[in-house]
Design a protein around this motif. Sequence first.
Motif, mmCIF file in Angstrom:
data_model
loop_
_atom_site.group_PDB
_atom_site.id
_atom_site.type_symbol
_atom_site.label_atom_id
_atom_site.label_comp_id
_atom_site.label_asym_id
_atom_site.label_seq_id
_atom_site.Cartn_x
_atom_site.Cartn_y
_atom_site.Cartn_z
ATOM 1 N N TRP A 146 3.209 -13.371 7.034
ATOM 2 C CA TRP A 146 2.281 -14.078 6.161
ATOM 3 C C TRP A 146 2.884 -15.383 5.623
ATOM 4 N N ARG A 147 3.984 -15.810 6.215
ATOM 5 C CA ARG A 147 4.632 -17.084 5.891
ATOM 6 C C ARG A 147 5.243 -17.106 4.493
ATOM 7 N N LEU A 148 5.590 -15.947 3.962
ATOM 8 C CA LEU A 148 6.261 -15.934 2.665
ATOM 9 C C LEU A 148 7.730 -16.300 2.837
ATOM 10 N N PRO A 149 8.328 -16.980 1.866
ATOM 11 C CA PRO A 149 9.764 -17.298 1.949
ATOM 12 C C PRO A 149 10.599 -16.012 1.970
ATOM 13 N N PRO A 150 11.789 -16.062 2.561
ATOM 14 C CA PRO A 150 12.624 -14.847 2.646
ATOM 15 C C PRO A 150 12.920 -14.221 1.285
ATOM 16 N N SER A 151 13.223 -15.044 0.287
ATOM 17 C CA SER A 151 13.539 -14.503 -1.042
ATOM 18 C C SER A 151 12.346 -13.783 -1.643
ATOM 19 N N LEU A 152 11.163 -14.401 -1.548
ATOM 20 C CA LEU A 152 9.965 -13.792 -2.113
ATOM 21 C C LEU A 152 9.595 -12.526 -1.350
ATOM 22 N N ALA A 153 9.714 -12.544 -0.039
ATOM 23 C CA ALA A 153 9.395 -11.345 0.742
ATOM 24 C C ALA A 153 10.339 -10.204 0.406
ATOM 25 N N ALA A 154 11.635 -10.513 0.256
ATOM 26 C CA ALA A 154 12.599 -9.477 -0.115
ATOM 27 C C ALA A 154 12.305 -8.926 -1.506
ATOM 28 N N LEU A 155 11.983 -9.812 -2.442
ATOM 29 C CA LEU A 155 11.702 -9.373 -3.808
ATOM 30 C C LEU A 155 10.447 -8.508 -3.858
ATOM 31 N N LEU A 156 9.388 -8.913 -3.151
ATOM 32 C CA LEU A 156 8.167 -8.116 -3.142
ATOM 33 C C LEU A 156 8.395 -6.755 -2.482
ATOM 34 N N SER A 157 9.195 -6.712 -1.441
ATOM 35 C CA SER A 157 9.504 -5.434 -0.800
ATOM 36 C C SER A 157 10.234 -4.506 -1.762
ATOM 37 N N MET A 158 11.190 -5.065 -2.498
ATOM 38 C CA MET A 158 11.923 -4.249 -3.473
ATOM 39 C C MET A 158 11.023 -3.797 -4.616
ATOM 40 N N LEU A 159 10.159 -4.687 -5.076
ATOM 41 C CA LEU A 159 9.238 -4.306 -6.144
ATOM 42 C C LEU A 159 8.292 -3.193 -5.689
ATOM 43 N N LEU A 160 7.856 -3.253 -4.429
ATOM 44 C CA LEU A 160 7.020 -2.182 -3.893
ATOM 45 C C LEU A 160 7.773 -0.863 -3.895
ATOM 46 N N LEU A 161 9.035 -0.888 -3.460
ATOM 47 C CA LEU A 161 9.839 0.332 -3.452
ATOM 48 C C LEU A 161 10.033 0.879 -4.856
ATOM 49 N N VAL A 162 10.424 0.006 -5.793
ATOM 50 C CA VAL A 162 10.651 0.450 -7.170
ATOM 51 C C VAL A 162 9.364 0.973 -7.790
ATOM 52 N N GLY A 163 8.231 0.298 -7.516
ATOM 53 C CA GLY A 163 6.958 0.761 -8.060
ATOM 54 C C GLY A 163 6.556 2.124 -7.537
ATOM 55 N N VAL A 164 6.719 2.332 -6.229
ATOM 56 C CA VAL A 164 6.370 3.631 -5.653
ATOM 57 C C VAL A 164 7.271 4.725 -6.199
ATOM 58 N N LEU A 165 8.585 4.467 -6.237
ATOM 59 C CA LEU A 165 9.514 5.472 -6.743
ATOM 60 C C LEU A 165 9.252 5.785 -8.211
ATOM 61 N N ALA A 166 9.040 4.747 -9.002
ATOM 62 C CA ALA A 166 8.783 4.971 -10.430
ATOM 63 C C ALA A 166 7.486 5.745 -10.631
ATOM 64 N N GLY A 167 6.449 5.379 -9.877
ATOM 65 C CA GLY A 167 5.186 6.104 -10.006
ATOM 66 C C GLY A 167 5.308 7.559 -9.617
#
Length: 354
Positions: free
Chosen positions: A66-87
């Motif tokens: 989706w043409r996201l920058p590497p830093s933003l893509a990595a951060l969003l991936s981590m946020l998804l993981l943390v959100g799923v685990l926390a939920g």
Amino acid sequence: MRHAWAALPWLVRSAVLWSACLVVIVAGLYVLARITGVLAPVAIAVAVALFLAALLDPVLRLLRRWRLPPSLAALLSMLLLVGVLAGVLVLAWNLTAGQFGALRHELTRGLANTRELVTAVLPVNDQQIDRVVGEVRKTLGRSKFDLVAGARTLTEAFGAALLSLVLLFFLLKDGRWMWGWVLTRMTGPNREVVAEAGRAGWRTLGAYSRGTLMIAASDALGIGLALVLLRVPLALPLVLITFIGAFIPIIGATVAGIVAVLVALAAKGPVTALLLLAAVIAVQQLEGNVLDPLIMKRQVRLHPAVLLIVVAAGTFVAGIAGAFVSVPLAAVTWRVVDTVQRRRRHTDPTAPAG
């Protein structure tokens, strides 16, 4: 000296050479185990970061498309993981927190019922069982809680978790660039061999991480359905234990199954316990013969004897965390070694099969 060596029978010479090689290998493994034991928190942090990076790799690749920058893509991936685990953790805690006391009570009753069954079937009496239980309690009671050691362990665990998150971010952001940098330092045919072995190892780690998650969910669903149908109490804590136990091959599933059967024995009697035991065995057979080959593929499969040894070694070196990461590390190592051997046989047909 050379003549004396040549005069020895070939069987003796072979035994001497193999014994020397075995001593060197055992010494090397011992030194490696000691180093790993000292650096266990760092090694576990790196292994967990690699495991999670392989798990999140499809999400990262989707975001990069989706043409996201590497830093933003990595951060969003981590946020998804943390959100799923926390939920999941919050949901599991809200649903099961008040039931673990009852679970302990039911386990105590189940052990008492098991004791009655043992004394009725086997030629042992209550005094012999009390003696064995007393020895076990005495052995466990020798290890007193050390406040300083406990605080150090907690600090190391927190530091390892923080290190894992930082490493995970950089692996997601710059992992492919790091691997490319390593390959550029290789020369000659070694570059192609290392590249192919690295790709095979990464595919294996990704297949293992995603496959283990799917198998753990299927085990929890199957055994949870059996618990509900048999109306065994405390189904939710037992399902949670089953899900977590599935991440430790063989041993984790066995312990989770024993806990569920003991609760069923205490709450519903031997008939329900036997029915639940049959359901647990059926679910594990379905996993081993259908789901495991289908999801994991052959590239991740290891012999059960190898799994037991690897899990035992990981537990000995780093406790529960070592048991979690030992199997994927062993699978990746085997896949890399196998790829290198196959590549060597392809380039040199006269090379031994290994």
